[in-house]
Design an enzyme around this catalytic site. Structure first.
Site, PDB file in Angstrom:
ATOM      1  N   TYR A   1      22.035 -62.058 -53.670  1.00  0.00           N
ATOM      2  CA  TYR A   1      21.660 -60.779 -54.299  1.00  0.00           C
ATOM      3  C   TYR A   1      20.452 -60.988 -55.231  1.00  0.00           C
ATOM      4  CZ  TYR A   1      21.984 -56.654 -57.325  1.00  0.00           C
ATOM      5  OH  TYR A   1      21.712 -55.515 -58.049  1.00  0.00           O
TER       6      TYR A   1
ATOM      7  N   SER B   1      16.782 -55.809 -60.697  1.00  0.00           N
ATOM      8  CA  SER B   1      17.974 -56.216 -61.456  1.00  0.00           C
ATOM      9  C   SER B   1      17.552 -57.327 -62.407  1.00  0.00           C
ATOM     10  CB  SER B   1      19.051 -56.750 -60.515  1.00  0.00           C
ATOM     11  OG  SER B   1      20.086 -57.379 -61.247  1.00  0.00           O
TER      12      SER B   1
HETATM   13  N1  LIG Z   1      25.809 -51.663 -61.162  1.00  0.00           N
HETATM   14  C1  LIG Z   1      25.254 -52.828 -61.526  1.00  0.00           C
HETATM   15  O1  LIG Z   1      25.880 -53.682 -62.198  1.00  0.00           O
HETATM   16  C2  LIG Z   1      23.817 -53.111 -61.166  1.00  0.00           C
HETATM   17  C3  LIG Z   1      23.112 -54.087 -61.915  1.00  0.00           C
HETATM   18  C4  LIG Z   1      21.785 -54.337 -61.594  1.00  0.00           C
HETATM   19  C5  LIG Z   1      21.171 -53.633 -60.577  1.00  0.00           C
HETATM   20  N2  LIG Z   1      21.880 -52.693 -59.865  1.00  0.00           N
HETATM   21  C6  LIG Z   1      21.186 -51.969 -58.802  1.00  0.00           C
HETATM   22  O2  LIG Z   1      21.194 -50.587 -59.135  1.00  0.00           O
HETATM   23  C7  LIG Z   1      21.004 -49.828 -57.930  1.00  0.00           C
HETATM   24  C8  LIG Z   1      21.991 -48.687 -57.911  1.00  0.00           C
HETATM   25  O3  LIG Z   1      23.297 -49.220 -57.824  1.00  0.00           O
HETATM   26  P1  LIG Z   1      24.549 -48.543 -58.557  1.00  0.00           P
HETATM   27  O4  LIG Z   1      25.000 -49.477 -59.600  1.00  0.00           O
HETATM   28  O5  LIG Z   1      24.216 -47.144 -58.906  1.00  0.00           O
HETATM   29  O6  LIG Z   1      25.615 -48.627 -57.360  1.00  0.00           O
HETATM   30  P2  LIG Z   1      26.418 -47.508 -56.552  1.00  0.00           P
HETATM   31  O7  LIG Z   1      27.142 -48.261 -55.501  1.00  0.00           O
HETATM   32  O8  LIG Z   1      27.187 -46.657 -57.498  1.00  0.00           O
HETATM   33  O9  LIG Z   1      25.271 -46.604 -55.901  1.00  0.00           O
HETATM   34  C9  LIG Z   1      24.483 -47.061 -54.827  1.00  0.00           C
HETATM   35  C10 LIG Z   1      24.212 -45.893 -53.886  1.00  0.00           C
HETATM   36  O10 LIG Z   1      23.362 -46.380 -52.841  1.00  0.00           O
HETATM   37  C11 LIG Z   1      23.820 -45.845 -51.622  1.00  0.00           C
HETATM   38  N3  LIG Z   1      23.399 -46.694 -50.508  1.00  0.00           N
HETATM   39  C12 LIG Z   1      23.914 -47.890 -50.124  1.00  0.00           C
HETATM   40  N4  LIG Z   1      23.291 -48.334 -49.027  1.00  0.00           N
HETATM   41  C13 LIG Z   1      22.353 -47.409 -48.723  1.00  0.00           C
HETATM   42  C14 LIG Z   1      21.390 -47.291 -47.698  1.00  0.00           C
HETATM   43  N5  LIG Z   1      21.299 -48.230 -46.735  1.00  0.00           N
HETATM   44  N6  LIG Z   1      20.584 -46.217 -47.682  1.00  0.00           N
HETATM   45  C15 LIG Z   1      20.699 -45.261 -48.635  1.00  0.00           C
HETATM   46  N7  LIG Z   1      21.597 -45.295 -49.615  1.00  0.00           N
HETATM   47  C16 LIG Z   1      22.412 -46.362 -49.664  1.00  0.00           C
HETATM   48  C17 LIG Z   1      25.347 -45.795 -51.761  1.00  0.00           C
HETATM   49  O11 LIG Z   1      25.916 -44.892 -50.828  1.00  0.00           O
HETATM   50  C18 LIG Z   1      25.487 -45.363 -53.216  1.00  0.00           C
HETATM   51  O12 LIG Z   1      25.525 -43.951 -53.322  1.00  0.00           O
HETATM   52  C19 LIG Z   1      21.135 -50.836 -56.788  1.00  0.00           C
HETATM   53  O13 LIG Z   1      19.843 -51.179 -56.318  1.00  0.00           O
HETATM   54  C20 LIG Z   1      21.808 -52.032 -57.431  1.00  0.00           C
HETATM   55  O14 LIG Z   1      21.501 -53.230 -56.757  1.00  0.00           O
HETATM   56  C21 LIG Z   1      23.179 -52.408 -60.155  1.00  0.00           C
END
Ligand SMILES: NC(=O)c1ccc[n+]([C@@H]2O[C@H](COP(=O)([O-])OP(=O)(O)OC[C@H]3O[C@@H](n4cnc5c(N)ncnc54)[C@H](O)[C@@H]3O)[C@@H](O)[C@H]2O)c1
Length: 271
Positions: free
Chosen positions: A168, A156
């Protein structure tokens, strides 16, 4: 023309939603055979069906990245279904729940149990993914089935700078440093290790609702936070991850690539 990851076999975690779903669809569109892994097996299956409907090769598995045996099983599923492993995309991640009606939880407001859960998924989940993939890459090399492999993780922009939740950000900073150190450790084996560092995206992450009736306004606000002025789409992050996994990036390792509209680059004097 062949796709950018034509014929490669990938495990993508967190594939049931957001970035993981976008990556699964994109990798399949570009010729990869993908195991869509998610703790929510129903959502993983929905992603796999979308990929297959679009002509891709994809199977779903239920996988909890915080459990090393579960991650090993996802890699085993890739080998069973498609014969090998070329890529693991450690994308699954969670954050500390916000304070209702207030927003981000400060560090002192964080509950130790929840902190452990977030650390387990965001740090150990990535580590278990790396371990499982490296073991399989090494096995393939021993068996004369080709050396090397590609690892990419979703860190991130919060792992590169002070931005948003402290706990985080600390977990994502760990992924950033893991990426560098592991890249050095396994470079001699032809294994590349990189990460993508997105800024805020409208996904189900942190309890957001991508289908919100206020979607337009939320995206406009997110865009304004970045020098380029437009919001980050999950597909932008998926594209960066796919590039890092592709042969176009064959001499790139140890990189934490921001996908942040210029946010981490700095700011204009006076802003
Ligand atoms: N959305 C944002 O603003 C943002 C910004 C920076 C980084 N991220 C990172 O991007 C990545 C994806 O997040 P996203 O935005 O697509 O969120 P999201 O919540 O839409 O998707 C995350 C997915 O991970 C799955 N998940 C959660 N815990 C899990 C586990 N223990 N084992 C397997 N799967 C698991 C969830 O069921 C979900 O389908 C994450 O690592 C998040 O930290 C997101």
């Amino acid at each position: 023309m062949d796709g950018l990851v034509q014929g490669k076999v990938a495990v993508i975690t967190g594939a049931g939603s957001g970035v993981g779903r976008a990556a699964t669809l994109l990798f399949c569109e570009h010729g990869a055979r993908v195991i869509a892994a998610d703790i929510d097996g129903g959502n993983a299956e929905a992603t796999a069906m979308m990929a297959r409907d679009a002509g891709g090769e994809c199977r779903a598995v239920t996988c909890n990245v915080a459990d090393p045996a579960s991650v090993e099983a996802a890699v085993t599923a890739a080998v069973a279904a498609f014969g090998r492993l070329d890529i693991i995309y450690n994308n699954a991640g969670i954050t500390i729940s916000p304070v209702p009606g207030k927003g981000l939880r400060s560090l002192v407001e964080c509950d130790p149990e929840e902190m452990k859960r977030v650390e387990d998924v965001n740090i150990n989940g990535v580590i278990y993914g790396c371990q499982a993939a490296i073991r399989q890459f090494e096995k393939q090399a021993r068996e004369g089935a080709g050396s090397g492999g590609a690892i990419v993780s979703t860190a991130s922009v919060a792992g590169l700078m002070g931005y948003g939740g402290v706990l985080y950000g600390a977990t994502k900073g760990a992924v950033v440093q893991l990426t560098r150190a592991l890249a050095i450790e396994v470079a001699g084996k032809g294994i590349r290790v990189n990460a993508v560092c997105p800024a805020g995206m409208l996904t189900h992450y942190a309890g957001m609702d991508p289908d919100s009736e206020h979607r337009g306004r939320i995206l406009e606000g997110m865009g304004k936070a970045h020098p380029l002025g437009k919001p980050i789409d999950p597909a932008d992050t998926a594209a960066a991850a796919m590039f890092l996994c592709s042969d176009l990036a064959s001499n790139i390792t140890g990189v934490n690539l921001p996908v942040d509209g210029g946010l981490a680059a700095g700011r204009k004097v006076g802003d």
